[in-house]
Structure formats: C-alpha cells, structure tokens
Write a protein that holds these residues in place. Structure first.
Motif, short mmCIF file in Angstrom:
data_model
loop_
_atom_site.label_atom_id
_atom_site.label_comp_id
_atom_site.label_asym_id
_atom_site.label_seq_id
_atom_site.Cartn_x
_atom_site.Cartn_y
_atom_site.Cartn_z
N LEU A 1 5.96 5.69 -7.26
CA LEU A 1 5.20 4.44 -7.12
C LEU A 1 6.05 3.29 -6.60
N ARG A 2 7.35 3.39 -6.76
CA ARG A 2 8.25 2.34 -6.24
C ARG A 2 8.44 2.46 -4.73
N ARG A 3 7.95 3.54 -4.12
CA ARG A 3 8.25 3.79 -2.71
C ARG A 3 6.97 4.10 -1.91
N PRO A 4 6.07 3.16 -1.78
CA PRO A 4 4.87 3.43 -0.97
C PRO A 4 5.25 3.67 0.48
N SER A 5 4.62 4.66 1.10
CA SER A 5 4.90 4.95 2.51
C SER A 5 3.97 4.17 3.43
N LEU A 6 2.82 3.73 2.90
CA LEU A 6 1.88 2.95 3.69
C LEU A 6 1.05 2.10 2.75
N ILE A 7 0.84 0.84 3.11
CA ILE A 7 0.01 -0.08 2.34
C ILE A 7 -1.06 -0.65 3.25
N VAL A 8 -2.31 -0.50 2.82
CA VAL A 8 -3.44 -1.04 3.58
C VAL A 8 -4.20 -2.00 2.68
N LEU A 9 -4.33 -3.24 3.11
CA LEU A 9 -5.03 -4.26 2.33
C LEU A 9 -6.17 -4.81 3.17
N GLY A 10 -7.40 -4.61 2.69
CA GLY A 10 -8.56 -5.09 3.43
C GLY A 10 -8.61 -4.56 4.85
N GLY A 11 -8.19 -3.31 5.01
CA GLY A 11 -8.23 -2.68 6.33
C GLY A 11 -7.07 -3.00 7.23
N GLN A 12 -6.15 -3.86 6.77
CA GLN A 12 -4.98 -4.22 7.57
C GLN A 12 -3.74 -3.47 7.06
N VAL A 13 -2.99 -2.88 7.97
CA VAL A 13 -1.75 -2.19 7.59
C VAL A 13 -0.70 -3.25 7.31
N ILE A 14 -0.30 -3.34 6.03
CA ILE A 14 0.64 -4.37 5.60
C ILE A 14 2.08 -3.87 5.64
N GLY A 15 2.29 -2.66 5.16
CA GLY A 15 3.64 -2.12 5.11
C GLY A 15 3.62 -0.65 5.42
N ARG A 16 4.63 -0.19 6.15
CA ARG A 16 4.71 1.22 6.52
C ARG A 16 6.15 1.63 6.65
N GLN A 17 6.55 2.70 5.94
CA GLN A 17 7.89 3.23 6.08
C GLN A 17 7.97 4.07 7.34
N ARG A 18 9.04 3.86 8.09
CA ARG A 18 9.23 4.64 9.31
C ARG A 18 10.20 5.79 9.06
#
Length: 349
Positions: free
Chosen positions: A332-349
């Motif tokens: 849970l400390r390492r999200p690979s992708l975060i989507v908030l309200g349909g917008q990609v907020i954070g993404r690990q490459r």
C-alpha cells in the motif's frame, strides 16, 4: 479520451478491465495503462486534520493543500475530517486535484475538555443546538469531544444522547472523541455513529455497538509515538499508566470488536499525512485479517461514508498496485498508478 486498467479488482477478486471515460467508470475506455495489477477503490483516511500541524494554530490554505497532496500521493483519495478549524464549509465540493472531503465541522468541546482556544467551545446549554448547526454547515457530520484526560468528567450521557438524537433527526451523523471508560461508555449508549480512539472502552459494550451500528476508529498511528516516549520514561506517572493501559487494551478491543461485527476503520489522526498504510499494519497487529484491514482503508470505509467502489458509473477514484495488498499489505505504500476523478495523478515508470 478514456483509458483502461486491467487486473484483479478488489474486493470481488475478479480479473477484469475497468474502462474510464471522463470522471466516471464506464464508457468506451481507450488505451490500457496497466495490466496484471491489483485495482482498489481509492484509499480512505477517516480521521485526519489537514490544514494545521498543532492544536491552536489557525487554518492555513497552503498547508492544507500540502497535507492533502501528501494524502493523494499515497493513494488516499477520500478523507473525513472529524474536527477542523477550516473556515470553508463548502470544502467537500471537491477540488478535482485533491482528495474528496467529508467534513465534520468544528470540534465541539465543553470547558476543560479540549485544547485551549481550539475548536468551538460549548456549554451544556448550547451543545445540542451547536451539534445541529455544525452538522448542517458541514454536510452532515459533527464531532463532539466526549471526554479528555483521566479524572475529567465526560459529557453527561443524557446530554450526549440528546445531541446525537438531534443530529440524527436531520439525517446527520456524529463522531465522538472517547478515550476514558466513562466517555467511551457514554458514546456507545448515546448511539454515536463513530467512536474516535476508544481507549479504555469496556468490551462488554461491543454488542451494543453492533446493535447501534457504531463504528470504531482506533487511530493507532497517532498514539504510537507517545507510547514510545512513555516507555522511555517521559510523562507524568498517572498519565503514563493510563495511556499504557489504554494502549495495551486497545488491541484486544479492536480485535474483539471486529470479530463481533463492529465496523473498524482506518484513521491516522497524525502528521505527516499520507501514512494510511501504517494504520493498516497496526490494525493487522491488533488482529484484523489483512483483507479486513485493507478494506478498512478502502472499500469498507468508502461504503460507510456513502461512496461506491469500482462499479459502473462510480467516480473513477482508483489505485493500482503491482502486488496483492491482502497478501502483502506493505505494498500500500507503493501505488503504481493513482487515478482521481478520471485523471491520472501518479504513475510509477
């Protein structure tokens, strides 16, 4: 243009593709951003106070944004603020770049039962009206300080019952700060919607919590640093013993409550913001099965606050992980992708 996420969707555990169009789940979708992931409804912190660092401080807009950004970047896409000095009663209308908010109004505190000059001071004569006012102003929730230090009198049961009934009459809900035996007892018997902390709660009252639908938010994360300092010899002896006894008993209370059917939820009540994963690990140490502890910070909490999970038409608030958090909750400390309200907020490459 929409996109798709493919993987194991929790809590049902089925492999499927989530299509996102606009700010909602559903529609034609588009490019697949992740495959083989574990997909969770956005995480939830049900007890956090963004916008201030210390009791007595004025609300700070820049600090609020910083705190909420820390939550968001940890995958926390919904927060409840049970007590705040935030002057904006419309905050729950949602800044689309920050987590959604369920406000709890200002802390309502009787004389001597809270930090000086913080929250909204009330007397016995005006508690009921103040509870209704805060609930109406904040979108449904209010927060009552039901007790404070050992030896301080708790809010009387009949008064607390009247205040909670008045808020329920307008379809509102009440969170009660309770950490003494008397305060916790009164909160349960008065039909509080949630008990915040619950130290020294008499476990014989747990069946009544189940009957009333009262949730428990133990906030281990907030107490843990204080307990470490106490074990190092800091603090007045009478407070040290009271806190240590309450801390040690809280583990049994949380496990017993969960096993009995009480909704146990994850709230940090501490800084830095964004450590909901740490609270999940504390819940597991207390005896919750890992899946239930993860749920306490995701789909169970969202349902309890009135938001859906990852179904068609729901807000596209999604967190993806490279491993199953029910098996390894530390992921849970390492999200690979975060989507908030349909917008990609954070993404690990």
């Amino acid at each position: 243009m929409g996109f798709e996420l493919a993987g194991v969707v929790l809590p049902d555990g089925e492999e499927r593709v989530i299509r996102v169009s606009g700010d909602r789940i559903g529609g034609p979708g588009g490019e697949c951003l992740v495959e083989g992931a574990w997909l969770l409804p956005g995480l939830v912190d049900v007890h956090t106070h963004p916008g201030t660092n210390q009791p007595g401080e004025d609300f700070d807009e820049d600090l609020h944004r910083s705190h909420m950004t820390d939550h968001r970047d940890a995958g926390v896409l919904l927060v409840r603020t049970p007590g705040s000095v935030d002057p904006d009663p419309t905050r729950e209308r949602h800044d689309p770049t920050l987590p959604r908010v369920r406000r709890g109004g200002r802390w309502l505190a009787m004389p001597g039962l809270f930090f000086p000059d913080f929250g909204r001071p009330v007397t016995e004569a005006d508690l009921v009206d103040a509870a209704v006012e805060e609930a109406e102003a904040s979108g449904g929730w209010c927060k009552i300080i039901g007790d404070w230090r050992p030896g301080d009198p708790a809010v009387p049961l009949d008064l607390l019952t009247e205040a909670i009934a008045a808020v329920h009459a307008i379809d509102g809900r009440v969170a009660v700060h309770a950490q003494t035996a008397e305060g916790s007892r009164n909160a349960v018997l008065a039909r509080a919607d949630s008990i915040e902390h619950g130290m020294h709660l008499d476990n014989d009252l747990i069946p009544t919590m189940v009957e009333h639908g009262t949730a428990l938010v133990p906030t281990f994360t907030a107490f843990a640093p204080t307990i470490e300092r106490i074990r190092a010899g800091e603090g007045a002896p009478e407070i040290r013993e009271w806190l240590l006894t309450g801390w040690e008993g809280l583990f049994t209370t949380v496990r017993t409550a969960h096993e009995a059917g009480v909704t146990v939820l994850a709230g940090t009540d501490s800084k830095p913001c964004g450590d909901i994963a740490g609270e999940v690990l504390w819940l597991i140490r207390a005896g919750l099965p890992p899946e239930a502890a993860v749920a306490a910070a995701s789909w169970t909490a969202r349902h309890w606050l009135g938001l859906p999970g990852l179904e068609e038409g729901a807000p596209a608030d999604i967190v993806a992980y490279d491993a199953d958090p029910r098996v390894d909750p530390s992921v849970l400390r390492r999200p690979s992708l975060i989507v908030l309200g349909g917008q990609v907020i954070g993404r690990q490459r």
